[in-house]
Design a protein around this motif. Structure first.
Motif, PDB file in Angstrom:
ATOM      1  N   MET A   1       0.759  -1.591  -0.091  1.00  0.00           N
ATOM      2  CA  MET A   1       0.035   0.201   0.101  1.00  0.00           C
ATOM      3  C   MET A   1       0.830   1.781   0.414  1.00  0.00           C
ATOM      4  O   MET A   1       0.510   2.245  -0.600  1.00  0.00           O
ATOM      5  CB  MET A   1      -1.148   0.227   1.338  1.00  0.00           C
ATOM      6  CG  MET A   1      -2.248   0.808   1.151  1.00  0.00           C
ATOM      7  SD  MET A   1      -3.493   0.211   0.673  1.00  0.00           S
ATOM      8  CE  MET A   1      -4.508  -1.257   0.927  1.00  0.00           C
ATOM      9  N   GLY A 255     -12.199   2.459   4.037  1.00  0.00           N
ATOM     10  CA  GLY A 255     -12.769   2.824   2.393  1.00  0.00           C
ATOM     11  C   GLY A 255     -13.482   3.759   2.416  1.00  0.00           C
ATOM     12  O   GLY A 255     -13.744   4.220   1.425  1.00  0.00           O
ATOM     13  N   ASN A 257     -12.861   6.960   0.960  1.00  0.00           N
ATOM     14  CA  ASN A 257     -11.738   7.290   0.421  1.00  0.00           C
ATOM     15  C   ASN A 257     -12.073   9.118   0.275  1.00  0.00           C
ATOM     16  O   ASN A 257     -11.296   9.660   0.033  1.00  0.00           O
ATOM     17  CB  ASN A 257     -11.518   6.966  -0.679  1.00  0.00           C
ATOM     18  CG  ASN A 257     -11.336   5.915  -0.753  1.00  0.00           C
ATOM     19  OD1 ASN A 257     -10.083   5.075  -0.593  1.00  0.00           O
ATOM     20  ND2 ASN A 257     -12.554   4.490  -1.275  1.00  0.00           N
ATOM     21  N   ALA A 285      -5.337   7.163  -2.482  1.00  0.00           N
ATOM     22  CA  ALA A 285      -6.768   7.267  -2.614  1.00  0.00           C
ATOM     23  C   ALA A 285      -7.802   7.869  -3.804  1.00  0.00           C
ATOM     24  O   ALA A 285      -9.128   7.546  -3.764  1.00  0.00           O
ATOM     25  CB  ALA A 285      -8.386   8.332  -1.093  1.00  0.00           C
ATOM     26  N   ARG A 287      -6.858   7.278  -6.157  1.00  0.00           N
ATOM     27  CA  ARG A 287      -6.793   5.970  -7.376  1.00  0.00           C
ATOM     28  C   ARG A 287      -7.822   4.989  -7.108  1.00  0.00           C
ATOM     29  O   ARG A 287      -8.585   3.775  -7.791  1.00  0.00           O
ATOM     30  CB  ARG A 287      -5.417   4.813  -7.497  1.00  0.00           C
ATOM     31  CG  ARG A 287      -5.431   4.107  -8.330  1.00  0.00           C
ATOM     32  CD  ARG A 287      -4.184   3.407  -8.283  1.00  0.00           C
ATOM     33  NE  ARG A 287      -4.130   2.373  -9.152  1.00  0.00           N
ATOM     34  CZ  ARG A 287      -3.198   0.833  -8.509  1.00  0.00           C
ATOM     35  NH1 ARG A 287      -3.083   0.982  -7.633  1.00  0.00           N
ATOM     36  NH2 ARG A 287      -3.705  -0.139  -9.492  1.00  0.00           N
ATOM     37  N   LYS A 288      -8.167   4.309  -5.717  1.00  0.00           N
ATOM     38  CA  LYS A 288      -9.046   3.863  -5.312  1.00  0.00           C
ATOM     39  C   LYS A 288      -9.904   4.513  -6.072  1.00  0.00           C
ATOM     40  O   LYS A 288     -11.222   3.369  -6.294  1.00  0.00           O
ATOM     41  CB  LYS A 288      -9.356   3.913  -3.609  1.00  0.00           C
ATOM     42  CG  LYS A 288      -8.503   2.469  -3.351  1.00  0.00           C
ATOM     43  CD  LYS A 288      -9.027   2.036  -1.377  1.00  0.00           C
ATOM     44  CE  LYS A 288      -7.910   1.332  -1.152  1.00  0.00           C
ATOM     45  NZ  LYS A 288      -8.798   0.743   0.407  1.00  0.00           N
ATOM     46  N   LYS A 289     -10.601   5.620  -6.204  1.00  0.00           N
ATOM     47  CA  LYS A 289     -11.786   6.062  -6.385  1.00  0.00           C
ATOM     48  C   LYS A 289     -12.046   5.594  -7.972  1.00  0.00           C
ATOM     49  O   LYS A 289     -13.183   6.394  -8.290  1.00  0.00           O
ATOM     50  CB  LYS A 289     -12.322   7.319  -5.835  1.00  0.00           C
ATOM     51  CG  LYS A 289     -12.483   7.161  -4.617  1.00  0.00           C
ATOM     52  CD  LYS A 289     -12.830   8.975  -4.460  1.00  0.00           C
ATOM     53  CE  LYS A 289     -13.775   9.210  -4.954  1.00  0.00           C
ATOM     54  NZ  LYS A 289     -14.852  10.784  -5.023  1.00  0.00           N
TER      55      LYS A 289
END
Length: 393
Positions: A1, A255, A257, A285, A287-289
């Motif tokens: 991560m 989670g 974000n 964060a 990128r997670k979205k």
């Protein structure tokens, strides 16, 4: 991560008091006000303790903190250089410091964490073996949406503070004993004493809330950590950017974000030091979205600010470019990550995937072979599968 966590604990006297001077065995902490003692000639081997971990038995994919205790003069900057490595799994955060966050590989087995500590021209090495079991069977979870899960909607383990062993006279005594328990990794008693210090209005109260929140964070109890970091912010913890940054990390791991991005942005506005950290973390964060352009912009800023280690934002930006299908730029960034860390099996593996998707099967084969040569157990099976799927040369 590739996350890094900010933490600050006041230093307390610990085991190495045999010379009856103001030296303290600590890890990643700031001292209470004290007059620095005279320099003593102590061999480096005697200044560096053995490695310890909050947990030495993990399931695949789980994380633990690994730390080393060192002797240094109160009030002085840390004079040591730290280089961590592992025979399997990932170092998620803390490279270059005395404390790291380690993630176990999915493959069961015994894995070693190695540390080289350097002081001027001297070196000492330490190692610790961690036992990893097969990960538990997980039930599918819904894909994250742009709307974050409200805090507290996901059940999390609650920590009931234990009664303290002996009654103490005041809030300062409870706070100081909490520090002792923390460095002994007795987190339940640490939480109990911080709670008692809060009840007795420890001054500054923001520090007790922040420290308790950080212990909750270390134990992956993110909801109570967020609550305590929020209280520290409300009470104007100094430096105020620190609870914003760690609250962002807690939101990220839950989670949430959008909340994580808001807090990383606030930490950036408040000039968190080093500023490269919230940029790199906010990129994760984004990128997670699926906001790859925003992620790329943040990783680029982390690179400009010379993030330590620099390999992280290059590797992360490579992932974001690959997500966009821009394999040329992804390959370039993975290549820079490899230049900075020649043993980075993840960068070789991801570059191999990018080469494969580009149709450069010879280059992909070379990178997957390199993963096998590096003996990275967590990627071995995947690399072997990729090699089998490539067209015959």
């Amino acid at each position: 991560m590739n996350h890094q966590t900010g933490g600050r604990f006041n230093k307390l006297p610990w085991g190495l008091m045999l010379l009856l001077v103001s030296l303290t065995l600590t890890c990643c902490s700031n001292p209470l006000a004290a007059t620095p003692p005279p320099t003593l000639e102590i061999p480096l081997e005697s200044k560096v303790g053995q490695l310890s971990a909050s947990r030495t038995s993990l399931a695949g994919g789980e994380t633990t903190d690994v730390r080393v205790a060192v002797v240094k003069v109160l009030g002085a900057a840390d004079p040591f250089a730290y280089q961590w490595s592992t025979t399997g799994g990932l170092i998620l955060a803390g490279q270059g410091t005395c404390c790291i966050s380690y993630q176990a590989p999915e493959t069961p087995g015994a894995f070693e964490v190695h540390l080289t500590v350097q002081y001027e021209a001297e070196f000492v090495q330490r190692s610790l073996t961690l036992q990893v079991s097969a990960p538990p069977t997980a039930t599918p979870t819904p894909a994250p949406t742009d709307t974050p899960t409200p805090a507290g909607s996901t059940p999390e383990p609650t920590v009931t503070p234990l009664p303290t062993d002996l009654p103490l006279p005041d809030a300062v005594a409870y706070f100081n004993r909490a520090q002792e328990y923390y460095f002994k990794r007795d987190y339940e008693r640490t939480l109990a004493d911080y709670t008692k210090a809060i009840e007795l209005n420890y001054d500054p109260l923001s520090e007790a809330y922040y420290n308790r929140g950080y212990v909750q964070y270390v134990q992956q109890n993110y909801t109570p950590a967020i609550e305590d970091f929020s209280k520290a912010i409300e009470l104007n913890y100094d430096p105020i950017a620190l609870p914003y940054y760690n609250r962002a990390n807690a939101h990220f791991y839950k989670g949430n974000n959008d909340q994580a991005i808001a807090d990383y942005s606030k930490a950036i506005e408040l000039e968190y030091d080093p500023l490269s950290l919230p940029y790199n973390s906010r990129g994760l964060a984004y990128r997670k979205k699926g906001e790859y352009d925003n992620a790329i912009a943040d990783y680029t800023k982390a690179i400009e600010l010379k993030h330590e280690p620099l390999v992280w934002p290059y590797y992360n930006r490579g992932n974001a470019y690959a997500d966009k299908g821009d394999y040329e730029r992804a390959i370039s960034d993975y290549g820079e990550a490899i230049r900075l860390d020649a043993a980075n099996a993840n960068a070789y593996y991801q570059r191999g995937l990018a080469y494969k998707l580009k149709g450069d099967f010879a280059a992909a084969r070379a990178d997957f072979q390199k993963v096998l040569e590096l003996n990275n157990d967590s990627l071995r099976t995947d690399a072997e599968t990729q090699l089998q799927e490539l067209p015959a040369p």
